[in-house]
Each structure stands twice: as C-alpha cells, then as structure tokens.
Design a protein around this motif. Structure first.
Motif, mmCIF file in Angstrom:
data_model
loop_
_atom_site.group_PDB
_atom_site.id
_atom_site.type_symbol
_atom_site.label_atom_id
_atom_site.label_comp_id
_atom_site.label_asym_id
_atom_site.label_seq_id
_atom_site.Cartn_x
_atom_site.Cartn_y
_atom_site.Cartn_z
ATOM 1 N N HIS A 113 -7.727 -22.926 0.995
ATOM 2 C CA HIS A 113 -6.325 -22.687 0.622
ATOM 3 C C HIS A 113 -5.422 -23.541 1.514
ATOM 4 O O HIS A 113 -4.467 -23.043 2.119
ATOM 5 N N LEU A 155 -0.054 -18.409 9.396
ATOM 6 C CA LEU A 155 -1.300 -18.411 8.636
ATOM 7 C C LEU A 155 -2.238 -19.484 9.174
ATOM 8 O O LEU A 155 -1.836 -20.637 9.315
ATOM 9 N N PHE A 173 4.744 -14.621 5.473
ATOM 10 C CA PHE A 173 3.711 -14.298 4.494
ATOM 11 C C PHE A 173 2.590 -13.534 5.193
ATOM 12 O O PHE A 173 2.195 -13.866 6.309
ATOM 13 N N ASP A 174 2.062 -12.526 4.501
ATOM 14 C CA ASP A 174 0.983 -11.731 5.097
ATOM 15 C C ASP A 174 -0.403 -12.217 4.688
ATOM 16 O O ASP A 174 -1.412 -11.722 5.191
ATOM 17 N N CYS A 175 -0.459 -13.203 3.772
ATOM 18 C CA CYS A 175 -1.754 -13.741 3.350
ATOM 19 C C CYS A 175 -1.544 -15.103 2.708
ATOM 20 O O CYS A 175 -0.427 -15.463 2.310
ATOM 21 N N HIS A 176 -2.630 -15.854 2.604
ATOM 22 C CA HIS A 176 -2.543 -17.194 2.011
ATOM 23 C C HIS A 176 -2.147 -17.142 0.539
ATOM 24 O O HIS A 176 -1.439 -18.023 0.038
ATOM 25 N N GLU A 177 -2.621 -16.117 -0.157
ATOM 26 C CA GLU A 177 -2.333 -16.015 -1.584
ATOM 27 C C GLU A 177 -0.827 -15.891 -1.842
ATOM 28 O O GLU A 177 -0.300 -16.483 -2.792
ATOM 29 N N ALA A 178 -0.137 -15.138 -0.998
ATOM 30 C CA ALA A 178 1.306 -14.987 -1.159
ATOM 31 C C ALA A 178 2.016 -16.323 -0.935
ATOM 32 O O ALA A 178 2.959 -16.669 -1.664
#
Length: 278
Positions: free
Chosen positions: A107, A101, A53-58
């Motif tokens: 998050h 991450l 994953f490239d970000c927490h949202e993903a």
C-alpha cells in the motif's frame, strides 16, 4: 457573475461561502453544466480534515477520492496549472494525516511521501522518504526520492539516483522520466530508443545508464556516485564502461582490451555503441 462568486469563494478556500454561492447559482440556473464540477470541489472543501488516518486503507480511500473525483472537477473549474496549485494544500493535508503510517510495499500510495510530492512539497517528501528503512533498495521510495532530489537540486544531483532506479525498476524509471519531462534526459532517451538494439520492451531501460556513458562520458563522475544495486548485467555493464573510461585516460591498453571483451560478453549492442565513438 454567479459562477464568478463560486470561483471567488473557492479560490479563498471558503467552504461556507462557496456553498452559498453554489446554491445561488443552482437556484437561478439549475441546468448549468458546471454545477456538478463546482459541487465536487465544494464537497472536497467541506470534507477537509486534519485527523490522522488510523489505517492505510483510509488513506488510500481519501487519495482515490481526491484523484478520481475532485481532481478532474478542479481541472474543469481552474484551467491549466492553476488547478494543480489549488489542489496542493489538500494533498499536503492528506500527507500530514498519513505521516504516522509506516511504509508498506503493498500500500505504498498511502504513504505520506507521494502525497507530499503531489503537493509539490519536495523537502517534506524527502524527509518522509529518508525515514523509510533501506529506501534506496526499494523501487517506490527510490523513485520518490529521485523526484524530490530533482525538484530540489536539479538534474546533476538526481543522476546517481536515476541510474539506480533504472537498474532497480525500469518501469518506474520510465514513468518518472515522463513526470520530470527534462529536456536533456528526453534527448538522451529518444536517442537511446532509436539506436539501442535490445529486447524491445521496457526492460531495455535498465541498460540506459550504461548506454548514456558511451555518448556522454562527462557524466561519469556523477554516475560513479550511484550505489550498488542488484548487481545485474545492466549494472555490471555500466561499471565496466566506467572502468573503461578510466583505463582510456590512463593509457593502459592491455587492460583496456580485456575490459572491452568483458563488455562485449555482457551486451553486444552496448559494446557496439561504445566502439562507435572510439
């Protein structure tokens, strides 16, 4: 028979085979109620990935999709505990994708540790938590580590962390007790709920460790391993009772009376519970 063909492919995590079997079932029985559940599970298999994953949202989106869409379908397709077992590799894959991450309280669910817990990968969860700075002072990772320690080594090993969690976050402590469903802790919790005269809200659970010491003095050595937390009244009360237990063994009556008065000042209900066994 066609349903069984889909199930057989799913049990082997064969996405292509499951899709073919599902199509054959739909061709013959297009109104079959299980088609929608099978479809969700097959879609999850086809969507598997190991790309980080490239970000927490993903990571959060992937977690929510698995828990809200796939997990209920899996529960219908695989009865009982077999559903959780089947899902474990998918949770582990999400954990691996989230491994890089960093932890952030806003998050927290995107961190690898809770995903490893969902996958029943206790050692990997513990390793991931140990890399969080000051994890023992933050409610979410402390709660995760408490569960990991319990699953790996049992209740005695987890007691010091359970004590710290009760002081730090009574609400997370309450949620964790429900997940662990430990018979010994459940008995103590029921007795606490019926006998402790507190404010009547979830915050009362911060007093649970101190109350336990009035009923189960044999746990004192384990409770002494709990590290200092917020130094709030419930924590101070537990430390006072630990002191009282030592003074009782040593027969130091003058100091014992002074320390009892300190406990009474901190919490009259707790003092009453302590004196009831004296």
């Amino acid at each position: 028979m066609l349903r069984n063909d889909v199930l057989s492919a799913l049990q082997q995590y064969d996405a292509a085979g499951a899709r073919r079997a599902l199509q054959a079932l739909a061709n013959e029985y297009r109104d079959d109620d299980v088609l929608v559940y099978f479809g969700s599970v097959v879609n999850a298999l086809e969507g598997r990935s190991t790309v980080p994953f490239d970000c927490h949202e993903a990571a959060l989106r992937a977690r929510q999709a698995l828990s809200r869409e796939v997990q209920p379908a899996v529960a219908r397709v695989f009865p009982g505990q077999s559903g959780a077992t089947w899902l474990a590799p998918l949770w582990a894959e999400l954990a691996g994708r989230a491994a890089a991450l960093p932890f952030g309280a806003e998050h927290a669910d995107a961190h690898a540790a809770p995903l490893f817990l969902l996958a029943a990968r206790w050692a990997e969860a513990s390793d991931a938590i140990s890399r969080i700075a000051s994890w023992r002072r933050i409610p979410a990772p402390l709660c995760w580590m408490t569960e990991a320690r319990y699953r790996l080594d049992g209740l005695d090993a987890a007691w010091p962390l359970l004590v710290e969690l009760a002081w730090l976050s009574p609400s997370r402590f309450d949620q964790l007790l429900s997940r662990l469903d430990d018979a010994c802790v459940n008995r103590l919790r029921r007795a606490f709920d019926t006998s402790f005269e507190g404010a009547g809200d979830i915050g009362d659970l911060a007093w649970f460790p101190a109350w336990v010491l009035t009923d189960k003095t044999g746990l004192a050595p384990l409770f002494r391993l709990a590290e200092p937390s917020r130094q709030n009244a419930p924590e101070r009360a537990a430390k006072v009772i630990l002191g009282l237990l030592s003074l009782e063994r040593q027969g130091r009556h003058h100091e014992l009376l002074e320390t009892r008065r300190e406990l009474q000042t901190l919490n009259a209900a707790l003092y009453a519970a302590y004196m009831k066994t004296r």
